[in-house]
Design a protein around this motif. Structure first.
Motif, short mmCIF file in Angstrom:
data_model
loop_
_atom_site.label_atom_id
_atom_site.label_comp_id
_atom_site.label_asym_id
_atom_site.label_seq_id
_atom_site.Cartn_x
_atom_site.Cartn_y
_atom_site.Cartn_z
N GLY A 68 0.80 -1.22 0.00
CA GLY A 68 0.00 0.00 0.00
C GLY A 68 0.82 1.26 0.00
N ALA A 69 0.14 2.39 -0.02
CA ALA A 69 0.82 3.68 0.10
C ALA A 69 1.53 3.72 1.44
CB ALA A 69 -0.20 4.81 0.01
N ASP A 70 2.48 4.61 1.57
CA ASP A 70 3.19 4.74 2.84
C ASP A 70 2.32 5.60 3.77
OD1 ASP A 70 6.60 5.51 3.80
OD2 ASP A 70 4.76 5.37 4.97
N ILE A 71 1.70 4.91 4.74
CA ILE A 71 0.73 5.59 5.62
C ILE A 71 1.41 6.72 6.39
CG2 ILE A 71 -0.94 5.25 7.48
CD1 ILE A 71 -1.13 2.35 6.67
N PHE A 74 0.86 10.29 4.99
CA PHE A 74 -0.43 11.00 4.96
C PHE A 74 -0.39 12.19 5.91
CE2 PHE A 74 -1.85 8.19 2.10
CZ PHE A 74 -2.23 6.95 2.53
N LEU A 83 0.86 8.77 -7.12
CA LEU A 83 0.66 7.37 -7.45
C LEU A 83 -0.27 7.16 -8.64
CD1 LEU A 83 1.48 4.52 -6.74
CD2 LEU A 83 -0.40 4.43 -5.07
N LEU A 106 -2.02 -4.92 -1.01
CA LEU A 106 -3.15 -4.15 -0.47
C LEU A 106 -3.13 -2.71 -0.94
CD1 LEU A 106 -2.91 -5.42 3.22
CD2 LEU A 106 -4.42 -6.28 1.43
N GLY A 108 -2.77 0.70 -2.40
CA GLY A 108 -2.00 1.16 -3.56
C GLY A 108 -1.23 0.04 -4.21
N GLU A 131 -8.38 0.71 2.35
CA GLU A 131 -8.36 2.16 2.56
C GLU A 131 -9.48 2.63 3.50
OE1 GLU A 131 -7.77 0.63 -0.23
OE2 GLU A 131 -6.22 1.66 -1.38
N LEU A 134 -8.80 3.14 6.99
CA LEU A 134 -7.96 4.29 7.34
C LEU A 134 -8.71 5.59 7.09
CD1 LEU A 134 -4.69 2.96 5.67
CD2 LEU A 134 -5.23 2.92 8.11
N LEU A 136 -10.11 6.40 4.30
CA LEU A 136 -9.88 6.84 2.92
C LEU A 136 -10.69 6.01 1.94
CD1 LEU A 136 -6.01 7.04 3.29
CD2 LEU A 136 -7.55 8.99 3.03
N ILE A 137 -10.48 6.26 0.65
CA ILE A 137 -10.97 5.36 -0.40
C ILE A 137 -9.75 5.04 -1.26
CG2 ILE A 137 -13.24 6.47 -0.42
CD1 ILE A 137 -12.43 7.65 -3.20
N PRO A 138 -9.78 3.97 -2.06
CA PRO A 138 -8.67 3.75 -2.97
C PRO A 138 -8.46 5.02 -3.81
CG PRO A 138 -10.13 1.87 -2.94
CD PRO A 138 -10.81 2.95 -2.18
N ALA A 140 -5.86 5.63 -6.13
CA ALA A 140 -4.94 5.54 -7.28
C ALA A 140 -5.54 4.65 -8.36
CB ALA A 140 -3.58 5.00 -6.83
N PHE A 278 -4.46 2.98 13.72
CA PHE A 278 -3.61 1.98 13.05
C PHE A 278 -2.25 1.91 13.73
CE2 PHE A 278 -2.00 -0.56 9.60
CZ PHE A 278 -0.66 -0.21 9.51
N PHE A 279 -1.64 3.08 13.95
CA PHE A 279 -0.30 3.08 14.54
C PHE A 279 -0.35 2.82 16.04
CE2 PHE A 279 2.25 3.63 10.97
CZ PHE A 279 1.75 4.61 10.12
N1 T1G Z 1 2.74 2.30 5.39
C1 T1G Z 1 3.69 2.51 6.33
N2 T1G Z 1 4.06 1.61 7.27
C2 T1G Z 1 3.40 0.44 7.26
C3 T1G Z 1 2.37 0.14 6.31
C4 T1G Z 1 2.06 1.13 5.35
N3 T1G Z 1 1.14 0.93 4.42
N4 T1G Z 1 1.93 -1.12 6.58
C5 T1G Z 1 2.63 -1.57 7.62
N5 T1G Z 1 3.51 -0.65 8.03
C6 T1G Z 1 4.47 -0.80 9.13
C7 T1G Z 1 3.80 -1.03 10.46
O1 T1G Z 1 3.48 0.21 11.06
C8 T1G Z 1 4.87 -1.78 11.21
O2 T1G Z 1 5.85 -0.80 11.60
C9 T1G Z 1 5.53 -2.63 10.14
O3 T1G Z 1 5.22 -1.99 8.89
C10 T1G Z 1 5.00 -4.04 10.11
O4 T1G Z 1 3.58 -3.94 10.02
C11 T1G Z 1 -3.24 5.08 -2.58
C12 T1G Z 1 -4.09 5.57 -0.10
C13 T1G Z 1 0.74 -5.29 5.49
C14 T1G Z 1 -0.91 -6.82 6.59
O5 T1G Z 1 -3.67 -0.29 4.81
O6 T1G Z 1 -2.33 -4.13 6.99
O7 T1G Z 1 -2.63 2.45 -0.20
O8 T1G Z 1 5.63 -1.15 14.07
O9 T1G Z 1 3.18 -5.00 12.27
O10 T1G Z 1 1.31 -7.84 11.09
O11 T1G Z 1 -5.28 3.95 -2.54
O12 T1G Z 1 0.97 -4.00 8.08
O13 T1G Z 1 7.43 -2.30 12.75
O14 T1G Z 1 7.52 0.21 13.11
O15 T1G Z 1 1.27 -4.59 10.64
O16 T1G Z 1 2.88 -8.56 9.20
C15 T1G Z 1 -3.25 0.69 2.29
C16 T1G Z 1 -1.58 -1.59 6.15
C17 T1G Z 1 -2.60 2.00 2.61
C18 T1G Z 1 -1.96 -1.91 4.71
C19 T1G Z 1 1.40 -6.60 7.47
N6 T1G Z 1 -2.53 -0.40 2.90
N7 T1G Z 1 -0.69 -2.60 6.69
O17 T1G Z 1 0.99 -6.98 8.77
O18 T1G Z 1 3.04 -6.32 10.13
S1 T1G Z 1 -3.54 3.35 2.00
C20 T1G Z 1 -2.79 -0.79 4.16
C21 T1G Z 1 -1.18 -3.80 7.10
C22 T1G Z 1 -3.37 3.24 0.32
C23 T1G Z 1 -4.02 3.98 -1.95
C24 T1G Z 1 -4.23 4.15 -0.49
C25 T1G Z 1 -0.18 -4.72 7.72
C26 T1G Z 1 0.26 -5.87 6.78
P1 T1G Z 1 6.65 -1.02 12.98
P2 T1G Z 1 2.69 -4.94 10.87
P3 T1G Z 1 2.05 -7.51 9.85
#
Ligand code: T1G
Length: 703
Positions: A68-71, A74, A83, A106, A108, A131, A134, A136-138, A140, A278-279
């Motif tokens: 995904g995008a780097d949360i 945001f 993106l 997931l 992005g 999304e 969080l 948001l909506i997708p 990209a 989330f964080f």
């Molecule tokens: N961005 C930044 N950091 C992230 C991250 C993300 N997307 N996903 C995980 N991390 C960090 C998390 O904070 C933790 O950090 C470490 O990675 C391990 O995560 C444009 C706008 C992928 C299923 O919502 O669901 O794309 O604590 O402990 O249990 O339309 O992480 O080690 O410092 O959760 O193995 C959409 C969110 C974004 C996915 C893995 N994507 N992540 O689970 O590890 S919005 C998401 C997860 C977007 C577009 C839109 C889970 C995981 P630290 P973790 P895990």
């Protein structure tokens, strides 16, 4: 062979036999940081002019494709390349691009894959658009491309649930083209690339596929269903607007509309709240005292007491693969407990939580009852869930101390008793801890890990490791009456009672708090849990109650009539023929009127906004006191307690995050105004005063 180039070390480009392999290298989850986006932009620019490369394979290094995008980006100023533009450049490529999905593709990440011309998944891959979770909506192209592949219904189900789906389901829906038998993304990608080259496959742009069909009625149905379900959260409904654009506009206009909707969600307080959640969910287990601390190994668990809590805890452990011996005081109680555990496991089987084989194996091998404590001599951890009496707990812990092996951890599930005093009944206070589960224990995510003075740090670490094993969220709590959650609950629950005395009805209050986003209002919750619990608590606290405290009597009136709520089909509400939806009871209002009369109160009408402000002010004020006293380590610990154990609406971020959103100066003003009527109950937290004086927020205490 074209030399390999690494773009800003986040993306690797390498050509092998006419296939450009483009690898994202951004551990731990290959999030689409600005470095990754720049790297991908450069890599695809090179691919477009590289005459050695006939086709491209995009993969993620490590455990997952792009997740995904780097949360973390945001809320910060956006940086090029955006993106959606990057994905459009990939889709516009004149040569075919394959995305190879593994791990969790997931948000992005899936949107990048939808911009590719072919999608291949490894068997273990999951895909999703989380999304909405969080706020948001997708943003990209997902709302425009996915419906073109799957149709509107499947696309909206994925987007509005945020639920990841397995490769098999993704194949059936048309999200991916093939499932590889390989386990390595690059090997799988090269094989597929050669297969496509052999068949002279050409680019296949999803954005150029026909717009999805949908009727106005179907959209209206989606909107009414989501309005009910999302309890005030905006982003699920915004997904419907975006998909409607996909069905009614040309692709470019649809993308513009998606962007507008995405940006409005990005700016909403709900996005800030949900990303905070989330964080916080990940930070809550990151405590200095646990750094480098190894947890003790727990495979054999003993449970003392097979009532509602004991049986629920047993099932929670059994579903997580632990071995459980449950002790009851006699054979009858033991067989009753066994029947309860068996029933709950049967429910889990019915709901598809466990397979038939696992269900049978648990009952055959991993679970047993006994009436002799000696059966716990090899237990790694024992959790008592007996009657809430210090005398009974002392007896249990003395027996455990005598039979359990050295290093076994002795835990109490007490919801308010002093665990320091319980530990004092043993010769091993360093091995004693509180593990406060929430009913139903095999369902509720929250586990308060309550730490008395003498507890060893690796025992605390073991409590957190157990929570992870049980797929629960552990929050560290200090010892006080009610720890974090119930202590704060007692305060805002009293504020609700005071509002009833002052003129609001229980039904006004429940309605106002449900409109705020709670699944149930406080009086509905009391009816569900049983009014006798509050009654017992009030009786317990009465002897030490400060004479200035306002205590409403109307709930006691109901208890004296044995109206304990749902379990007696009548409490604050009347539950006709056992239904779980109650209706207001005019007699309750008469009791309240009578009590106001006795107190000489002239009732004041209160609108929903007034009710919510007072209710939240009480919750926030007590939460700040709990943080100031160190009962909770940080405000985020209070937030996680209420998000995972008390039904606080996640899109509000928890009481402490919400306080910062309202602004502490406004909260303090409310508290000081309420204190004019009841200085004892509304004493403003000194921490709030200090933060307001310094112009700081509660979130500044989270790091
Ligand atoms: N961005 C930044 N950091 C992230 C991250 C993300 N997307 N996903 C995980 N991390 C960090 C998390 O904070 C933790 O950090 C470490 O990675 C391990 O995560 C444009 C706008 C992928 C299923 O919502 O669901 O794309 O604590 O402990 O249990 O339309 O992480 O080690 O410092 O959760 O193995 C959409 C969110 C974004 C996915 C893995 N994507 N992540 O689970 O590890 S919005 C998401 C997860 C977007 C577009 C839109 C889970 C995981 P630290 P973790 P895990």
């Amino acid at each position: 062979m074209t030399p390999t180039n690494s773009y800003e070390s986040a993306v690797d480009y390498d050509v092998t036999d006419g296939v450009a392999v483009i690898t994202v290298q951004n551990p731990p989850v290959n999030a689409l940081s600005v470095a990754v986006r720049r790297g991908l932009d450069a890599a695809f620019a090179q691919f477009s002019t590289d005459t050695d490369a006939k086709i491209a394979v995009l993969i993620g290094e490590g455990r997952t494709f792009i997740a995904g995008a780097d949360i973390k980006e945001f809320g910060k100023p956006p940086q090029e390349p955006r993106l959606p533009d990057l994905i459009q450049r990939i889709e516009n490529s004149e040569k075919p691009v394959i995305a190879v999905l593994h791990g969790t593709a997931l948000g992005g990440g899936l949107e990048v894959a939808l911009g590719a011309h072919y999608r291949l998944a490894l068997p273990s891959a999951k895909v999703g658009l989380p999304e909405v979770t969080l706020g948001l909506i997708p943003g990209a192209g997902g709302t425009q491309r996915l419906p073109r592949l799957t149709g509107v219904d499947a696309a909206l189900s994925l987007m509005t649930s945020g639920r990841p789906i397995k490769a098999e389901e993704a194949l059936n829906l048309g999200v991916i083209d093939q499932i590889s038998t390989e386990t390595d993304p690059k090997t799988a990608g090269l094989a597929y690339a050669n297969q496509l080259l052999a068949t002279k496959a050409t680019v296949r742009r999803v954005g150029e596929m026909p717009a999805p069909l949908v009727t106005a009625t179907e959209l209206a149905d989606w909107r009414s269903k989501l309005t009910k379900k999302s309890r005030g959260q905006l982003s699920p409904l915004a997904c419907v607007d975006a998909v409607e654009a996909a069905a009614t506009l040309d692709f470019a206009s649809g993308m513009t509309r998606e962007r507008e909707l995405f940006m409005s969600m990005l700016a909403s307080p709900q996005r800030a709240a949900l990303i905070h959640a989330f964080f916080a969910e990940r930070k809550v287990s990151k405590l200095p005292e646990l750094q480098g601390m190894d947890a003790r190994s727990v495979t054999k668990v003993g449970i003392i007491g097979g009532g509602t809590m004991g049986a629920g805890i047993a099932v929670s452990c059994l579903l997580s693969g632990l071995d459980v011996t449950l002790i009851e005081r006699n054979e009858d109680a033991a067989s009753t407990a066994k029947a309860t555990v068996t029933r709950l496991l049967g429910d889990s089987l019915k709901r598809g939580k466990i397979s038939e084989a696992k269900h049978n194996a648990i009952l055959a091998e991993s679970f047993r009852t006994n009436i002799d404590y000696a059966a716990l001599s090899q237990a790694d951890l024992v959790i008592e869930a007996v009657f809430e009496s210090m005398e009974v707990k002392h007896d249990v812990f003395r027996q455990l101390d005598a039979v359990c092996k050295p290093g076994a951890i002795l835990a109490s599930n007490t919801s308010y008793l002093d665990i320091n005093e319980i530990a004092a009944a043993t010769n091993r206070p360093q091995d004693v801890i509180g593990l406060h589960f929430f009913s139903p224990a095999h369902v509720m995510k929250l586990l308060e890990v309550v730490v008395p003075d003498a507890t060893a740090p690796d025992v605390v670490a073991t409590g957190f490791a157990l929570a992870k094993t049980l797929n629960k969220i552990a929050v560290r709590a200090g010892v006080c009456d009610g720890f974090i959650g119930n202590r704060i609950l007692a305060t805002y629950r009293a504020a609700a009672d005071h509002m009833v005395l002052d003129g609001a009805s229980p039904y006004d209050i429940d309605r106002a708090l449900k409109a705020f986003g709670f699944a149930m209002g406080p009086f509905e919750v009391s009816d569900l849990a049983g009014l006798d619990i509050g009654w017992a608590t009030r009786k317990r606290k009465a002897p030490t109650l400060d004479p200035r405290a306002r205590v409403a009597k109307f709930a006691d009136r109901l208890c004296e009539l044995s109206r304990f709520g749902q379990k007696t089909s009548r409490g604050f509400y009347i539950y006709a023929d056992g239904s779980r939806r109650g209706s207001p009871d005019a007699e309750v209002l008469q009791f309240i009127e009578a009590e106001r009369g006795e107190l000489g109160i002239t009732p004041q009408k209160m609108d929903d906004e007034t009710i919510v402000r007072r209710y939240m002010a009480a919750m926030i004020n007590e939460g700040a006191k709990v943080v100031a006293e160190g009962i909770a380590q940080r405000p985020l610990d209070v937030d996680m307690t209420f998000l995972s154990g008390y039904g606080f609406p996640r899109h509000r971020g928890g009481p402490m995050h919400y306080a910062d959103e309202i602004g502490l100066p406004a909260i303090l003003t409310d508290l000081e105004r309420y204190a004019q009527d009841d200085a004892y109950f509304w004493q403003p937290s000194q921490l709030i005063r200090d933060l307001v004086a310094k112009g700081q927020t509660l979130s500044s205490l989270n790091d």
